[in-house]
Design a protein around this motif. Structure first.
Motif, PDB file in Angstrom:
ATOM      1  N   GLU A  60       0.858  -1.188   0.000  1.00  0.00           N
ATOM      2  CA  GLU A  60       0.000   0.000   0.000  1.00  0.00           C
ATOM      3  C   GLU A  60       0.893   1.237   0.000  1.00  0.00           C
ATOM      4  OE1 GLU A  60      -3.053   0.920  -0.976  1.00  0.00           O
ATOM      5  OE2 GLU A  60      -4.049  -0.170   0.642  1.00  0.00           O
ATOM      6  N   THR A  61       0.526   2.224  -0.806  1.00  0.00           N
ATOM      7  CA  THR A  61       1.345   3.427  -0.908  1.00  0.00           C
ATOM      8  C   THR A  61       0.493   4.673  -0.709  1.00  0.00           C
ATOM      9  OG1 THR A  61       1.035   3.467  -3.318  1.00  0.00           O
ATOM     10  CG2 THR A  61       3.019   2.377  -2.481  1.00  0.00           C
ATOM     11  N   SER A  62       1.130   5.742  -0.241  1.00  0.00           N
ATOM     12  CA  SER A  62       0.465   7.041  -0.109  1.00  0.00           C
ATOM     13  C   SER A  62       0.442   7.720  -1.471  1.00  0.00           C
ATOM     14  CB  SER A  62       1.203   7.922   0.901  1.00  0.00           C
ATOM     15  OG  SER A  62       1.167   7.343   2.186  1.00  0.00           O
ATOM     16  N   LEU A  63      -0.703   8.217  -1.869  1.00  0.00           N
ATOM     17  CA  LEU A  63      -0.885   8.749  -3.216  1.00  0.00           C
ATOM     18  C   LEU A  63      -1.364  10.198  -3.123  1.00  0.00           C
ATOM     19  CD1 LEU A  63      -2.769   5.590  -4.506  1.00  0.00           C
ATOM     20  CD2 LEU A  63      -0.395   6.181  -5.032  1.00  0.00           C
ATOM     21  N   LEU A  64      -0.447  11.117  -3.281  1.00  0.00           N
ATOM     22  CA  LEU A  64      -0.761  12.531  -3.165  1.00  0.00           C
ATOM     23  C   LEU A  64      -0.965  13.125  -4.557  1.00  0.00           C
ATOM     24  CD1 LEU A  64      -1.019  14.968  -1.238  1.00  0.00           C
ATOM     25  CD2 LEU A  64       1.432  15.387  -1.631  1.00  0.00           C
ATOM     26  N   ALA A  65      -2.120  13.756  -4.763  1.00  0.00           N
ATOM     27  CA  ALA A  65      -2.438  14.342  -6.065  1.00  0.00           C
ATOM     28  C   ALA A  65      -1.548  15.552  -6.351  1.00  0.00           C
ATOM     29  CB  ALA A  65      -3.905  14.760  -6.103  1.00  0.00           C
ATOM     30  N   ASP A  66      -1.159  15.687  -7.625  1.00  0.00           N
ATOM     31  CA  ASP A  66      -0.408  16.853  -8.079  1.00  0.00           C
ATOM     32  C   ASP A  66      -1.416  17.955  -8.414  1.00  0.00           C
ATOM     33  OD1 ASP A  66       1.185  18.740  -9.242  1.00  0.00           O
ATOM     34  OD2 ASP A  66       2.076  17.425 -10.744  1.00  0.00           O
ATOM     35  N   VAL A  67      -1.843  18.659  -7.381  1.00  0.00           N
ATOM     36  CA  VAL A  67      -2.925  19.632  -7.564  1.00  0.00           C
ATOM     37  C   VAL A  67      -2.451  20.897  -8.278  1.00  0.00           C
ATOM     38  CG1 VAL A  67      -4.262  18.782  -5.606  1.00  0.00           C
ATOM     39  CG2 VAL A  67      -2.539  20.541  -5.234  1.00  0.00           C
ATOM     40  N   GLN A  68      -1.165  21.214  -8.161  1.00  0.00           N
ATOM     41  CA  GLN A  68      -0.674  22.424  -8.810  1.00  0.00           C
ATOM     42  C   GLN A  68      -0.755  22.312 -10.324  1.00  0.00           C
ATOM     43  OE1 GLN A  68       3.228  23.716  -7.574  1.00  0.00           O
ATOM     44  NE2 GLN A  68       3.377  25.271  -9.195  1.00  0.00           N
ATOM     45  N   ARG A  69      -0.347  21.171 -10.856  1.00  0.00           N
ATOM     46  CA  ARG A  69      -0.390  20.999 -12.313  1.00  0.00           C
ATOM     47  C   ARG A  69      -1.831  21.004 -12.813  1.00  0.00           C
ATOM     48  NH1 ARG A  69      -0.268  16.710 -16.119  1.00  0.00           N
ATOM     49  NH2 ARG A  69       0.867  17.315 -18.005  1.00  0.00           N
ATOM     50  N   THR A  70      -2.728  20.364 -12.073  1.00  0.00           N
ATOM     51  CA  THR A  70      -4.135  20.353 -12.470  1.00  0.00           C
ATOM     52  C   THR A  70      -4.713  21.766 -12.434  1.00  0.00           C
ATOM     53  OG1 THR A  70      -4.360  18.121 -11.582  1.00  0.00           O
ATOM     54  CG2 THR A  70      -6.393  19.348 -12.001  1.00  0.00           C
ATOM     55  N   ARG A  71      -4.364  22.526 -11.428  1.00  0.00           N
ATOM     56  CA  ARG A  71      -4.852  23.902 -11.330  1.00  0.00           C
ATOM     57  C   ARG A  71      -4.348  24.739 -12.506  1.00  0.00           C
ATOM     58  NH1 ARG A  71      -2.411  25.391  -6.940  1.00  0.00           N
ATOM     59  NH2 ARG A  71      -3.927  24.378  -5.583  1.00  0.00           N
ATOM     60  N   GLU A  72      -3.083  24.551 -12.863  1.00  0.00           N
ATOM     61  CA  GLU A  72      -2.498  25.330 -13.958  1.00  0.00           C
ATOM     62  C   GLU A  72      -3.133  24.999 -15.304  1.00  0.00           C
ATOM     63  OE1 GLU A  72       1.605  24.377 -13.687  1.00  0.00           O
ATOM     64  OE2 GLU A  72       2.003  25.734 -11.989  1.00  0.00           O
ATOM     65  N   LEU A  73      -3.361  23.706 -15.561  1.00  0.00           N
ATOM     66  CA  LEU A  73      -3.854  23.291 -16.878  1.00  0.00           C
ATOM     67  C   LEU A  73      -5.374  23.309 -16.981  1.00  0.00           C
ATOM     68  CD1 LEU A  73      -1.470  20.319 -17.793  1.00  0.00           C
ATOM     69  CD2 LEU A  73      -1.326  22.712 -18.487  1.00  0.00           C
ATOM     70  N   LEU A  74      -6.037  23.024 -15.876  1.00  0.00           N
ATOM     71  CA  LEU A  74      -7.490  22.858 -15.914  1.00  0.00           C
ATOM     72  C   LEU A  74      -8.238  24.009 -15.248  1.00  0.00           C
ATOM     73  CD1 LEU A  74      -9.488  20.692 -16.931  1.00  0.00           C
ATOM     74  CD2 LEU A  74      -9.423  19.666 -14.663  1.00  0.00           C
ATOM     75  N   GLY A  75      -7.558  24.774 -14.412  1.00  0.00           N
ATOM     76  CA  GLY A  75      -8.247  25.831 -13.675  1.00  0.00           C
ATOM     77  C   GLY A  75      -9.162  25.293 -12.598  1.00  0.00           C
ATOM     78  N   TRP A  76      -8.839  24.126 -12.068  1.00  0.00           N
ATOM     79  CA  TRP A  76      -9.694  23.460 -11.075  1.00  0.00           C
ATOM     80  C   TRP A  76      -8.925  23.224  -9.788  1.00  0.00           C
ATOM     81  CZ3 TRP A  76      -8.858  19.007  -8.370  1.00  0.00           C
ATOM     82  CH2 TRP A  76      -9.943  18.489  -7.643  1.00  0.00           C
ATOM     83  N   GLN A  77      -9.649  23.291  -8.678  1.00  0.00           N
ATOM     84  CA  GLN A  77      -9.114  22.828  -7.404  1.00  0.00           C
ATOM     85  C   GLN A  77     -10.277  22.398  -6.513  1.00  0.00           C
ATOM     86  OE1 GLN A  77      -6.986  26.207  -5.881  1.00  0.00           O
ATOM     87  NE2 GLN A  77      -8.802  27.075  -4.878  1.00  0.00           N
ATOM     88  N   ALA A  78     -10.006  21.459  -5.626  1.00  0.00           N
ATOM     89  CA  ALA A  78     -11.038  20.996  -4.697  1.00  0.00           C
ATOM     90  C   ALA A  78     -11.428  22.128  -3.755  1.00  0.00           C
ATOM     91  CB  ALA A  78     -10.529  19.799  -3.916  1.00  0.00           C
TER      92      ALA A  78
END
Length: 299
Positions: free
Chosen positions: A261-279
């Motif tokens: 089992e591994t810890s899986l941290l989302a790359d939110v910065q790249r998603t925000r830059e390309l998609l304009g989205w954040q939780a």
């Protein structure tokens, strides 16, 4: 985010599932003509439903020919993080083969935009998949890039983290299991609880899918969809206990931890830059809404 999808014709596979049902409701609010797909017959007053097994190529091709969608959200598949060897045939068929059939059929009708539901369990290039499910999702990501590069399909692969929220019907998932157990007066039997995951509320995930469908210049990309914060299973359970009764003591360590089992941290910065989205939904607010949903239904 997109304020309207009218008059687009939108095909949603896995429409009867947890994320799919929330997505269909949101698409209808945005004015889209929604066509839902599932392997079982389903009636709806607000969407056109198709009963199709996408792992059978003729069925997938016929569906795409008849619907002729402007936009496809592909959420159908088998979600199971077990390490069992027995899962390879079903995850290969229901995840990889169904996606390849759908993308092939999309090429044949002229290439609508396709948004795939990947997984945070997809390994990085230097990592090895931890389960048959993760391996199937990794293969889908490779096929998606190939279909975009070689055939021009405007496909985007979103990789949601641990999605939770009202209406999650898989009661073996952590949050529904713990919440329902506590509401019924039962003591949850759990793993050690030490592993950490990135938890993201279902309504935020839906907005990410809508954003991926309406953002230009991201075809061929794979983007993480998460909160950008790791929270342990133990912490999640403690928060649910406080919301339900504050007294029950769940039993940690009664169920073996899954291997590798591994810890899986989302790359939110790249998603925000390309998609304009954040939780936007905090974990405490999301859990409170989720627990109240189950409480109201005496589940």
């Amino acid at each position: 985010m997109q304020s309207t999808l009218a008059p687009q014709r939108v095909l949603v596979t896995g429409a009867a599932g947890f994320i799919g049902s929330h997505l269909c409701a949101r698409l209808q609010e945005l004015g889209a003509e929604v066509h839902g797909v599932s392997r079982h017959d389903r009636a709806s007053d607000s969407a056109c439903w198709w009963q199709t097994d996408l792992a059978e190529y003729p069925a997938a091709h016929q569906l795409m020919e008849e619907v002729r969608p402007d936009l496809v959200f592909h959420l159908a598949g088998e979600v199971n993080g077990s390490r069992e060897l027995a899962l390879f045939p079903s995850t290969t068929r229901n995840n990889l083969l169904s996606t390849v059939n759908l993308l092939t059929s999309a090429c044949e009708i002229g290439g609508p935009r396709v948004v795939l539901s990947g997984s945070a369990t997809e390994p990085k290039p230097d990592q090895i998949p931890t389960s048959p499910y993760a391996a199937s999702k990794a293969a889908i990501s490779i096929y998606a890039r190939m279909f975009h590069a070689c055939y021009g399909i405007p496909v985007v692969n979103l990789r949601p983290s641990m999605v939770y929220g009202p209406g999650q019907g898989d009661y073996e998932k952590l949050i529904p299991y713990v919440t329902r157990s506590l509401l019924r007066g039962a003591v949850p039997q759990l793993t050690s609880g030490v592993h950490e995951f990135d938890w993201v509320y279902v309504d935020d995930v839906v907005e990410a899918f809508i954003g991926a469908a309406s953002t230009d210049d991201i075809a061929g990309e794979s983007l993480d969809v998460g909160s950008g914060e790791l929270v342990s299973v133990h912490s999640i359970v403690e928060r649910i206990v406080r919301l339900v009764d504050g007294t029950t003591q769940p039993q940690f360590g009664e169920v073996p931890d899954r291997p590798r089992e591994t810890s899986l941290l989302a790359d939110v910065q790249r998603t925000r830059e390309l998609l304009g989205w954040q939780a936007r939904t905090s974990l405490d607010d999301g859990l409170a809404t989720t627990v109240e949903w189950y409480r109201e239904r005496h589940m």
